[in-house]
Design a protein around this motif. Structure first.
Motif, short mmCIF file in Angstrom:
data_model
loop_
_atom_site.label_atom_id
_atom_site.label_comp_id
_atom_site.label_asym_id
_atom_site.label_seq_id
_atom_site.Cartn_x
_atom_site.Cartn_y
_atom_site.Cartn_z
N TYR A 79 -4.92 -7.66 -14.38
CA TYR A 79 -5.18 -6.43 -13.63
C TYR A 79 -3.97 -5.50 -13.62
O TYR A 79 -4.12 -4.28 -13.61
CB TYR A 79 -5.65 -6.77 -12.21
N ALA A 80 -2.77 -6.07 -13.64
CA ALA A 80 -1.56 -5.24 -13.72
C ALA A 80 -1.54 -4.47 -15.03
O ALA A 80 -1.03 -3.34 -15.09
CB ALA A 80 -0.32 -6.10 -13.58
N MET A 81 -2.11 -5.08 -16.07
CA MET A 81 -2.10 -4.43 -17.38
C MET A 81 -3.17 -3.35 -17.50
O MET A 81 -3.36 -2.76 -18.56
CB MET A 81 -2.29 -5.48 -18.48
N ASN A 126 -2.20 -1.93 -5.85
CA ASN A 126 -3.62 -2.15 -5.57
C ASN A 126 -3.84 -3.60 -5.16
O ASN A 126 -3.35 -4.51 -5.84
CB ASN A 126 -4.46 -1.84 -6.82
N TYR A 127 -4.55 -3.80 -4.06
CA TYR A 127 -4.82 -5.15 -3.56
C TYR A 127 -5.94 -5.77 -4.39
O TYR A 127 -7.04 -5.22 -4.48
CB TYR A 127 -5.22 -5.07 -2.09
N GLN A 130 0.83 -1.21 0.00
CA GLN A 130 0.00 0.00 0.00
C GLN A 130 0.86 1.26 0.00
O GLN A 130 0.54 2.25 -0.65
CB GLN A 130 -0.94 -0.01 1.21
N LYS A 131 1.98 1.23 0.73
CA LYS A 131 2.89 2.38 0.75
C LYS A 131 3.55 2.60 -0.60
O LYS A 131 3.98 3.71 -0.92
CB LYS A 131 3.99 2.17 1.81
N ASN A 132 3.66 1.54 -1.38
CA ASN A 132 4.38 1.61 -2.66
C ASN A 132 3.46 1.64 -3.88
O ASN A 132 3.88 1.33 -5.00
CB ASN A 132 5.38 0.46 -2.76
N LYS A 157 0.21 -1.67 -11.00
CA LYS A 157 0.85 -2.48 -9.94
C LYS A 157 -0.24 -3.08 -9.05
O LYS A 157 -1.03 -2.35 -8.46
CB LYS A 157 1.79 -1.62 -9.09
N VAL A 158 -0.28 -4.41 -8.97
CA VAL A 158 -1.26 -5.08 -8.13
C VAL A 158 -0.57 -6.17 -7.31
O VAL A 158 0.55 -6.58 -7.62
CB VAL A 158 -2.41 -5.71 -8.95
N TYR A 159 -1.26 -6.63 -6.27
CA TYR A 159 -0.78 -7.80 -5.53
C TYR A 159 -1.97 -8.60 -5.03
O TYR A 159 -3.03 -8.04 -4.75
CB TYR A 159 0.13 -7.40 -4.36
#
Length: 480
Positions: free
Chosen positions: A215-217, A154-155, A149-151, A221-223
């Motif tokens: 979702y990254a595309m 998106n979850y 979240q700091k970086n 940035k996702v995790y």
């Protein structure tokens, strides 16, 4: 009056104000000294009873395992091991526990093995060991979210039920609501999954990676951080059938950026544990020292638990190609003297834990990131290098456990990915959407997977992965 957590009480200065604490009795000595624990900390709070002014019936019920409420004044402790204690004015027994019936010998590790405690779900987390492990697990999970979240990540909640096998290993749990005794059959006599709940064959996921890539595309940035499942019939101390995976995926990121992210992320959560789990890690380190004493000298760790964690923080991860690693292993003493269980003869061998640990602990004496693996031993979605035989894969190797992270730069080229899927026998109709993603603004992108339990195991020093998850699921065991 609300009660105060023991963690907070132990930080408080003595006062003349009455406080209320609630917890479970860990010990009751001389009808006078109650050791009380409420799970907020590894430490107990000493509560001192003036037994001559207490009803005998109440004192009889203050047994190990009983839940009680204590009211009293917080004073400076007269004994060793604590700065404050409670001078008890009132004890209320909230829940009795008969030590003989319940056999609450859980407080003595000499009397209960870790294996036995896995059979005692209702008591397991009352022990010092498991309460320390589970508090640390909780803190590590928070650190995972905090880092991403700091970086700017998106979850993303990837699906648990899926029609695809991300790893291509086929070791998946089927999800179905068809009649098991009399399933509908198609014209070929096979089970007709078109009549199943989802209209097709579905399974519990082994990874959220493929979905996270889509979702990254779009989000950059996702995790993912959620449960994954593997129907591998393995009873080792390293495997679970249900486990939690952390999987970041990043657009416009190549393998070097992926390695940077993995190293930075790992160091962040380990540092978070050292800063926020000090008491629990001190206990777990002392516990591990006792365990190590029972092992042969050759099997003992060179470093204490917290030293091992600092070792990861204080060393840059050494980046080594698979090809370099194979040469090092081929020429190593354990290999030449056939001390390795799996002797390395040639390029292309799939490295085992013993090889990974040799590289980390003996050769480089630092965490290692191996990269550019042979394409034949890696998954179809990893980007093919120009040499046509290696892929942009990377594994992070740690002391004590070997591989802790596996990742890669993903294959972003439509034609190359399609050809790799055909070569590996992966049906296009099952992953058409994954392949099509490469036709709509494709770009370099990368990600990795970190098995959360492996990380918890490393940080806590526990020898068996079943002891770092609340309810282990393994072959033949889905109790509780």
């Amino acid at each position: 009056m609300q009660h105060t957590e023991i963690l907070e009480v132990l930080k408080t200065e003595p006062s003349l104000h009455e406080i209320t604490v609630k917890g479970w009795v860990r010990a009751f000595r001389s009808n006078r000294f109650i050791a009380l624990n409420d799970g907020s900390t590894i430490k107990n709070l000493q509560c001192v009873v003036d037994f001559e002014n207490f009803e005998e019936e109440i004192l009889k019920k203050i047994t190990i395992g009983a839940a009680i409420e204590v009211k009293g004044i917080l004073v400076e402790s007269q004994g060793k091991g604590q700065t404050v204690e409670v001078q008890v004015s009132k004890v209320t027994v909230l829940g009795e526990a008969d030590p003989e019936d319940v056999k609450l010998t859980i407080l003595s590790p000499k009397r209960h093995t870790l294996e036995k405690l896995r059979e005692q779900a209702h008591l397991r987390v009352r022990t010092n060991t498991f309460s320390a492990v589970m508090r640390t697990r909780s803190k590590l999970a928070f650190a995972v979210h905090e880092y991403f979240q700091k970086n700017g990540f998106n979850y993303m909640h990837s699906p648990i039920i899926t029609g695809s096998d991300a790893e291509g290993a086929g070791e998946m749990f089927r999800v179905s609501n068809l009649d098991q005794k009399n399933p509908p059959l198609n014209e070929e006599g096979a089970v007709d999954y078109k009549q199943d709940f989802f209209g097709k064959e579905t399974n519990l996921t082994v990874s959220g990676q493929l979905e996270a890539e889509t979702y990254a595309m779009g989000l950059g940035k996702v995790y993912t951080f959620g449960p994954t499942f593997r129907a591998e019939n393995s009873n080792t101390s390293r495997h679970l059938a249900e486990f939690w995976m952390i999987e970041p995926e990043v657009a416009f990121c190549d393998l070097d950026g992926n390695m940077d992210l993995a190293e930075d992320f790992i160091k962040y959560i380990i540092n978070y544990a050292l800063e926020n789990c000090a008491d629990d890690l001190e206990f777990l380190e002392n516990r591990l020292l006792q365990v190590e004493k029972s092992k042969p000298q050759a099997e003992r760790s060179d470093m204490a638990l917290r030293d091992k964690l600092k070792f990861v923080l204080e060393n840059n991860f050494k980046r080594v190609t698979y090809t370099e690693a194979i040469e090092i292993l081929k020429n190593s003493k354990p290999n030449k003297k056939k001390k390795f269980k799996y002797v390395i003869d040639e390029w292309g061998a799939d490295l085992q834990s013993e090889h990974e640990r040799f590289l980390v602990e003996k050769h480089f004496k630092s965490p290692v990131i191996l990269f550019d693996y042979p394409a034949k031993i890696k998954a179809f979605y990893m980007r093919l290098n120009d040499d046509g035989k290696t892929v942009r894969a990377m594994d992070v190797l740690f002391p004590g456990i070997g591989e802790i992270v596996g990742g890669s730069q993903r294959e972003e080229r439509y034609d190359v990915l399609k050809e790799k899927m055909e070569t590996m026998g992966i049906e296009e109709k099952e992953l058409w959407w994954y392949l099509e993603l490469r036709k709509f603004g494709t770009c370099v992108h990368s990600g990795f997977g970190l098995g959360f339990e492996r990380m918890v195991q490393f940080v806590t020093g526990m020898g068996n992965i079943r002891d770092v998850i609340p309810y282990p699921r393994t072959p033949g065991n889905a109790e509780f």
